[in-house]
Write a protein that holds these residues in place. Sequence first.
Motif, PDB file in Angstrom:
ATOM      1  N   GLY A 103       0.826  -1.201   0.000  1.00  0.00           N
ATOM      2  CA  GLY A 103       0.000   0.000   0.000  1.00  0.00           C
ATOM      3  C   GLY A 103       0.861   1.250   0.000  1.00  0.00           C
ATOM      4  O   GLY A 103       2.050   1.220  -0.317  1.00  0.00           O
ATOM      5  N   SER A 104       0.258   2.364   0.370  1.00  0.00           N
ATOM      6  CA  SER A 104       0.962   3.637   0.398  1.00  0.00           C
ATOM      7  C   SER A 104       1.458   3.954   1.800  1.00  0.00           C
ATOM      8  O   SER A 104       0.922   3.453   2.788  1.00  0.00           O
ATOM      9  CB  SER A 104       0.042   4.766  -0.086  1.00  0.00           C
ATOM     10  N   ALA A 105       2.491   4.794   1.878  1.00  0.00           N
ATOM     11  CA  ALA A 105       2.960   5.259   3.185  1.00  0.00           C
ATOM     12  C   ALA A 105       1.874   6.115   3.826  1.00  0.00           C
ATOM     13  O   ALA A 105       1.114   6.811   3.137  1.00  0.00           O
ATOM     14  CB  ALA A 105       4.242   6.069   3.022  1.00  0.00           C
ATOM     15  N   ALA A 106       1.794   6.064   5.145  1.00  0.00           N
ATOM     16  CA  ALA A 106       0.766   6.822   5.856  1.00  0.00           C
ATOM     17  C   ALA A 106       0.941   8.312   5.622  1.00  0.00           C
ATOM     18  O   ALA A 106       2.063   8.822   5.579  1.00  0.00           O
ATOM     19  CB  ALA A 106       0.840   6.517   7.348  1.00  0.00           C
ATOM     20  N   LYS A 107      -0.173   9.005   5.452  1.00  0.00           N
ATOM     21  CA  LYS A 107      -0.134  10.452   5.298  1.00  0.00           C
ATOM     22  C   LYS A 107      -0.278  11.123   6.656  1.00  0.00           C
ATOM     23  O   LYS A 107      -0.928  10.595   7.555  1.00  0.00           O
ATOM     24  CB  LYS A 107      -1.257  10.915   4.365  1.00  0.00           C
ATOM     25  N   THR A 108       0.343  12.281   6.792  1.00  0.00           N
ATOM     26  CA  THR A 108       0.305  13.004   8.055  1.00  0.00           C
ATOM     27  C   THR A 108      -1.034  13.712   8.224  1.00  0.00           C
ATOM     28  O   THR A 108      -1.472  14.447   7.337  1.00  0.00           O
ATOM     29  CB  THR A 108       1.434  14.049   8.107  1.00  0.00           C
ATOM     30  N   THR A 109      -1.674  13.469   9.362  1.00  0.00           N
ATOM     31  CA  THR A 109      -2.931  14.146   9.674  1.00  0.00           C
ATOM     32  C   THR A 109      -2.632  15.559  10.142  1.00  0.00           C
ATOM     33  O   THR A 109      -1.780  15.760  11.021  1.00  0.00           O
ATOM     34  CB  THR A 109      -3.704  13.396  10.764  1.00  0.00           C
ATOM     35  N   ALA A 110      -3.304  16.538   9.590  1.00  0.00           N
ATOM     36  CA  ALA A 110      -3.090  17.927   9.985  1.00  0.00           C
ATOM     37  C   ALA A 110      -3.405  18.109  11.469  1.00  0.00           C
ATOM     38  O   ALA A 110      -4.395  17.570  11.973  1.00  0.00           O
ATOM     39  CB  ALA A 110      -3.963  18.858   9.149  1.00  0.00           C
ATOM     40  N   THR A 111      -2.556  18.861  12.149  1.00  0.00           N
ATOM     41  CA  THR A 111      -2.762  19.086  13.584  1.00  0.00           C
ATOM     42  C   THR A 111      -4.120  19.713  13.857  1.00  0.00           C
ATOM     43  O   THR A 111      -4.785  19.375  14.840  1.00  0.00           O
ATOM     44  CB  THR A 111      -1.639  19.978  14.146  1.00  0.00           C
ATOM     45  N   GLU A 112      -4.552  20.620  12.987  1.00  0.00           N
ATOM     46  CA  GLU A 112      -5.848  21.268  13.182  1.00  0.00           C
ATOM     47  C   GLU A 112      -6.976  20.237  13.216  1.00  0.00           C
ATOM     48  O   GLU A 112      -7.929  20.366  13.993  1.00  0.00           O
ATOM     49  CB  GLU A 112      -6.114  22.289  12.071  1.00  0.00           C
ATOM     50  N   SER A 113      -6.884  19.214  12.392  1.00  0.00           N
ATOM     51  CA  SER A 113      -7.906  18.158  12.387  1.00  0.00           C
ATOM     52  C   SER A 113      -7.893  17.371  13.687  1.00  0.00           C
ATOM     53  O   SER A 113      -8.941  16.989  14.216  1.00  0.00           O
ATOM     54  CB  SER A 113      -7.679  17.206  11.200  1.00  0.00           C
ATOM     55  N   LEU A 114      -6.692  17.135  14.222  1.00  0.00           N
ATOM     56  CA  LEU A 114      -6.576  16.410  15.484  1.00  0.00           C
ATOM     57  C   LEU A 114      -7.179  17.217  16.632  1.00  0.00           C
ATOM     58  O   LEU A 114      -7.844  16.668  17.518  1.00  0.00           O
ATOM     59  CB  LEU A 114      -5.110  16.093  15.781  1.00  0.00           C
TER      60      LEU A 114
END
Length: 359
Positions: A331-342
């Motif tokens: 699969g693909s490497a994990a994408k970084t979740t934006a801090t604002e979304s967290l």
Amino acid sequence: MASLGDSNTVYSSVKDYYGKVLESSKDLKTSACTAGSAPHPIIRQIIGKVPRAVNDKFYGCGNPIPLGIEGKDVLDLGSGSGRDCYVAAALVGREGSVTGVDMTDEQLKTARENVDEFGKTLGYAPKLRFVTGYIEMLDAAGIAPASVDVCISNCVINLSPNKRLVLEGVHRALRAGGELYFSDVYADRQLPESVRTHDVLLGECIGGALYTGEFEQMAVDIGFARPRVLSVDHIAINDRELQQLVGDAKFFSITYRLFKPQKPSADGGVFTAKYLGTIEGHTDKYELDVDHVFETGTPVRVDPGTAAILSSSWLARYFAVDVAQTTGDLGSAAKTTATESLLDRAYQAAAASCGTSDS
């Protein structure tokens, strides 16, 4: 070293609040200094062995103590009564060392006078010491460059009047491949002067909260790898007067991981990382951050930055990192979740648990 001349007012306020105003965590007016999820069972078991006087004066907003640090040299910024240092001392064992730095005499007294008692509980004398100093001036406190494997801090950096000096000092003190693993208070926006200079809000870790975007850019500019988020919790302000002062600003306890790269990230290439399952307490999986959770024995495709950390940091002995021969099943490497979304997720979860909704 830059002058801290105008910072004396902040230092005096913080020293007074933690040395004289607060007798225990029961005196706090917000959840900032007691926020965070429950610690790992291994950590919780060690906390139960820490002398009561140390635990009673503990103020923190998370659980910034990684497992797997046997034999490592650990530094705690703003160690207070010493609770996290005591826990770390048990985790590093006989061969590792722990140093706590704090500026408050009352807290240091509590930390120092209980070390011998804790040594009897452990069955050996830990290499545990507490030094008087400012976290902006680690060299003056006797912390040598490139002498630390893991630096921890629990709801303290926000109290500093010069956070850039703190991060620069930690970067110097860390060995290549070392890490700043810490919990602190952050805001979802820039704070007005009335909040940043309020004595109680400063002492409660709210007034000094950095805007997350500002902090993350500062860390990268200093030379750390991209900041990684391990956990986010919304902070409640219980006092009505303080609620009115902060207005619509929202505050969060975030556990960040800042690695000092031993080698630069490769510009390209496809990498796999396999967790070996050899950290006690994390035999089935290991969570590097919110986006990277490794199941034991399962190769996972990772980006070059993550590959560099897992192959050259203090975590390297726990992972096998290779250049991928094929990517068909990875699969693909994990994408970084934006801090604002967290932050938004944490706020919504807190609102739901209180039976309220975002207005």
